[in-house]
Design an enzyme around this catalytic site. Sequence first.
Site, mmCIF file in Angstrom:
data_model
loop_
_atom_site.group_PDB
_atom_site.id
_atom_site.type_symbol
_atom_site.label_atom_id
_atom_site.label_comp_id
_atom_site.label_asym_id
_atom_site.label_seq_id
_atom_site.Cartn_x
_atom_site.Cartn_y
_atom_site.Cartn_z
ATOM 1 N N LYS A 273 74.287 -24.564 78.340
ATOM 2 C CA LYS A 273 73.622 -23.850 79.440
ATOM 3 C C LYS A 273 72.214 -23.337 79.088
ATOM 4 C CE LYS A 273 75.586 -23.626 82.808
ATOM 5 N NZ LYS A 273 76.592 -22.710 83.292
ATOM 6 N N PRO A 274 72.014 -22.707 77.919
ATOM 7 C CA PRO A 274 70.642 -22.242 77.630
ATOM 8 C C PRO A 274 69.626 -23.392 77.693
ATOM 9 C CG PRO A 274 72.179 -21.332 76.029
ATOM 10 C CD PRO A 274 72.949 -22.337 76.844
ATOM 11 N N HIS B 78 45.483 -25.191 44.978
ATOM 12 C CA HIS B 78 46.883 -25.262 45.439
ATOM 13 C C HIS B 78 47.350 -26.717 45.426
ATOM 14 C CE1 HIS B 78 47.411 -21.116 46.942
ATOM 15 N NE2 HIS B 78 46.101 -21.164 47.152
ATOM 16 N N SER C 230 62.543 -20.425 69.060
ATOM 17 C CA SER C 230 61.671 -21.168 68.140
ATOM 18 C C SER C 230 62.327 -21.229 66.763
ATOM 19 C CB SER C 230 60.297 -20.514 68.074
ATOM 20 O OG SER C 230 60.415 -19.230 67.529
ATOM 21 N N GLY D 76 48.656 -17.018 40.846
ATOM 22 C CA GLY D 76 49.475 -17.155 39.631
ATOM 23 C C GLY D 76 48.619 -17.513 38.429
ATOM 24 N N ARG E 196 39.202 -16.329 47.072
ATOM 25 C CA ARG E 196 37.909 -15.665 47.129
ATOM 26 C C ARG E 196 37.411 -15.309 45.721
ATOM 27 N NH1 ARG E 196 36.147 -14.206 51.950
ATOM 28 N NH2 ARG E 196 38.095 -13.715 53.009
ATOM 29 N N GLU F 171 50.157 -27.913 45.645
ATOM 30 C CA GLU F 171 51.304 -28.183 46.537
ATOM 31 C C GLU F 171 50.908 -28.877 47.833
ATOM 32 O OE1 GLU F 171 50.156 -25.156 45.660
ATOM 33 O OE2 GLU F 171 50.284 -23.686 47.284
ATOM 34 N N ASP G 73 53.157 -26.388 60.087
ATOM 35 C CA ASP G 73 53.625 -27.675 60.611
ATOM 36 C C ASP G 73 52.689 -28.818 60.244
ATOM 37 O OD1 ASP G 73 56.147 -27.319 61.709
ATOM 38 O OD2 ASP G 73 55.316 -26.337 63.479
ATOM 39 N N CYS H 283 46.911 -20.610 41.874
ATOM 40 C CA CYS H 283 45.871 -19.741 42.433
ATOM 41 C C CYS H 283 46.040 -18.300 41.927
ATOM 42 C CB CYS H 283 45.897 -19.843 43.962
ATOM 43 S SG CYS H 283 44.339 -19.360 44.701
ATOM 44 N N GLU I 120 39.753 -8.120 42.740
ATOM 45 C CA GLU I 120 40.538 -7.930 43.958
ATOM 46 C C GLU I 120 41.391 -6.661 43.858
ATOM 47 O OE1 GLU I 120 43.188 -11.199 44.750
ATOM 48 O OE2 GLU I 120 43.611 -10.523 46.784
ATOM 49 N N GLU J 48 52.543 -31.141 69.414
ATOM 50 C CA GLU J 48 53.599 -30.115 69.422
ATOM 51 C C GLU J 48 53.027 -28.795 69.936
ATOM 52 O OE1 GLU J 48 55.053 -29.170 65.497
ATOM 53 O OE2 GLU J 48 56.199 -27.462 66.264
#
Length: 543
Positions: free
Chosen positions: A190-191, A516, A14, A389, A471, A518, A72, A387, A411, A142
């Site tokens: 081969k693999p 977030h 993987s 940060g 949270r 991103e 993914d 977050c 926290e 997938e």
Amino acid sequence: MNKKFVFVVGGVMSSVGKGIAAASTAALLQARGFKVTNIKCDMYVNIDAGTIRPTEHGEVFVGVDGVEADQDLGNYERFTGQSMTAINYVTTGQVYQEVIRRERNLEYGGEDVEVVPDIPNEIIRRIYLAQEKAAADVTVIEFGGTVGEYQVLLFLEAARMMKLQHPDDVAFIMVSYLPYPKYLGEMKTKPTQFAVRTLNSAGIQADFIIARGEKELDEKRKKNLAYMCNLKEDHVISAPDLPSIYEVPLAFHVQNFDTKLLKTLGLTSQVSNFSAWEKLVHTIKHAQETVKIGILGKYFKTGDFTLADSYISVLEAVKHACWAHDCAVAFAWIDPEEFEENDKNLEELKKYDGVICPGGFGSRGVEGILKALKYIREKKIPFFGLCHGMQLACIEFARNVLGINKATSAEIDAESADQIIHINPHQLKNVQNKKYGGTMRLGSYDVALKKGSIVQQAYGTEKASERHRHRYEFNNVYRESMEAAGLKVVGLNKENDLVEIVELANHPFYVGTQFHPEFESTPFKPQPLFKEFINASSMNNKR
Ligand code: GLN
């Protein structure tokens, strides 16, 4: 037209780019004019990725609906621009949970419930649900892990059943790894041959092999693989390592993979629109300057190795923003625990044009990050806190500017009287009752932006919608004093009066977001705050 389904499975090992291959396959079909969607099936019993350690699993990707999913799904969104939600993510745990729920409700009408076919049937039901919701012409599914793993078997059985029911509408792609032992100087097939045979033993024949490896696969080995694995000769697609993952769709396209796949699925198309991808790759290859971005995070190390996967969406968002400014990026991993040992190490922060402190949990590394943030704030190094940060930027400011020496987060110290970051009663109950799975503040919420702030100008709108996974919250008791001292609240969730963005006055870019950003970035639509952060970092670079 019948709906079509493409299964992407892995062979040999993987983490060789199966997700990128699945994302690229969807992107190719999209460029050929078809409506696509993606599904990721993960083999673990966890209901979602939210309860798995980042160094174990990589980043937890968050959908607009709040699903805590495999990374993914982030690749799929970045490659196709399609929004991925809970329906696009299937785990063994979800499948069994649903079958058992139905059994308890007498929904099997007195029949006995069998692992086969009831588990594969539930997998198939979920695949159709995702297809229907997206009204997709082609659904790319997938499977995590590799064929031959015991836990993949029921998913392969589902795929085999779908192929049996709809032989002309289902295709299989095996993404396999070809080792290139240096002492031999050749790629070994081969693999992969064994992996394809293992797939055969599940009753499935691969239609394509995507041959991953360090090098381009030569014609001789392609022919050999096709012959040994029972494939058409031109259905072995070479997939060598490339400098950027965004080069992959075009690298497949030049081998006519899209046309061959369409033919296998019985589809034709006059559309072939790759100009956006061509433009992107051109931009990537012609960057004018390189900005140095330090990532101040703690989820890098696994044993002796560094795993950047924990922050994959952050790194991708930085790249997208850089390309919008015709820059390239050089990342450096900053270990905050080094600052705990020695203040002198802080000097190294000067090397960076900008620093990001990404999401995180728990108390490890926090004191080191706080030291770094003081230095970054005082030395006016562009900073973006995401977050965790953002929460730490508020704590640092409270300690060193407001003089609240013991400022902390609930926290870290649930008993502290100086909780700049606290927990609301509803979330406290979750923690006390050990209800951790899927209970954080998750998914998209509106953020009202303060007129004239750096972030509002960056967005160019009055309102944004961004994804959350946390949270703990900023404690509004400290809002006034913090703003008076210069750390301004410039983004607010009005419905619940929650601080969403803070921004420092008199600093080139010192911004923290409780969300977030991103997760909203794609190479074709860079996220505005990342763009502004890179703008400031690039100016710092030129200073
Ligand atoms: N640990 C913090 C919280 O739960 C921040 C979470 C994060 O960075 N995603 O609020």
